[in-house]
Design an enzyme around this catalytic site. Sequence first.
Site, PDB file in Angstrom:
ATOM      1  CG  HIS A 189     -50.334  19.434  40.280  1.00  0.00           C
ATOM      2  ND1 HIS A 189     -49.203  19.272  41.030  1.00  0.00           N
ATOM      3  CD2 HIS A 189     -50.031  19.010  39.030  1.00  0.00           C
ATOM      4  CE1 HIS A 189     -48.240  18.752  40.274  1.00  0.00           C
ATOM      5  NE2 HIS A 189     -48.719  18.593  39.054  1.00  0.00           N
ATOM      6  CD  GLU A 191     -45.739  24.384  31.171  1.00  0.00           C
ATOM      7  OE1 GLU A 191     -44.499  24.546  31.299  1.00  0.00           O
ATOM      8  OE2 GLU A 191     -46.311  23.300  31.401  1.00  0.00           O
TER       9      GLU A 191
END
Length: 341
Positions: free
Chosen positions: A126, A57
């Site tokens: 998540h 990322e």
Amino acid sequence: MITVVEATRQALQSEMRRDPRIWVLGEDIRHGGVFGQYKGMIDEFGPDRIVDTPIAEATMVGAAVGSALAGSRPVVETRFSDFALSAIDELVNQAAKIRYMFGGQGRVPIVVRMPSGLRKNSAAQHSQSLEAWFAHIPGLVVTAPATPADAKGLLLAALRSDDPVIHMEAKELWQVVGEVPDGEEAIPLGVGRLARQGTDVTIVAWSATVHEAIRAADILQGAGISAEVIDLRTIWPWDKRLVLESAARTKRLVIAHESVRDVGFGAEIAATVGEELHGTLNSPIRRVASPRIPVGYAPTLENVYRVRAAGIAQTVAELLGAQLDSKALQGTGLEAALEAY
């Protein structure tokens, strides 16, 4: 009637056709993305504009910042907002500050798409809603649509913005269906939506919690309580005028959000309304939000975290000294929409 997935795909496709500077990078997007939001786009735009990346990322966002400074308009797909924390330096210390530090000579027109919040049995790493983190950073715009129409309109606005936009998309709303206007009209950033008119209390919410707030208003109507619901749509800048005008009329305010209650964005709204309308409200401002715990994997633990219509309605009823029928509080979630998901 189309889904949020289809609405956002329409927005991105139309802007990529209009503006050749827009390109997308992220994980698994050539194959359509985790939620199908990029399905078929590789066929139209090719691998130079639909770019698969490694699981990195910081590299993704860093590359986007550099590319934006060189004149392009990148869209970064993070898969889950939780993973964007790996790129916090690139977002907070670079993208958010470059325009200011260089006196407007450099701008970072990137859109970082962050699927956010709960998704059934996705557990602690998540499931987070981190809008308050990003709203705290000067230089970042933060959006949080609740409907297919707003998902399209706000994404269009984000893609046309010259500032970095954190576009938070509720995971549990991807398959929710709604009317979406034809055309490519963007929704102005910082403008909320009056989702339901009412006279007795104002409920402010955003993203998936808007649907719970509207359902709560339905429950309250059965008890003779008229609730006004505001969909904030943009977290930063947020529509202070709309919220203040509504709270001034109804004299009561409840703020509902899926993210953790402690130091959440609801506290900023409560503080602002308290400062501006001090002494004019008929009851204390209340927040209905998630407890300060990690999200559990087991459904029973996950449900402890969820903000439901029943809890919102019960909080409003307490403010007004009313009693709610226990039967009306049953089955008050997004279950119907989630069955297809």
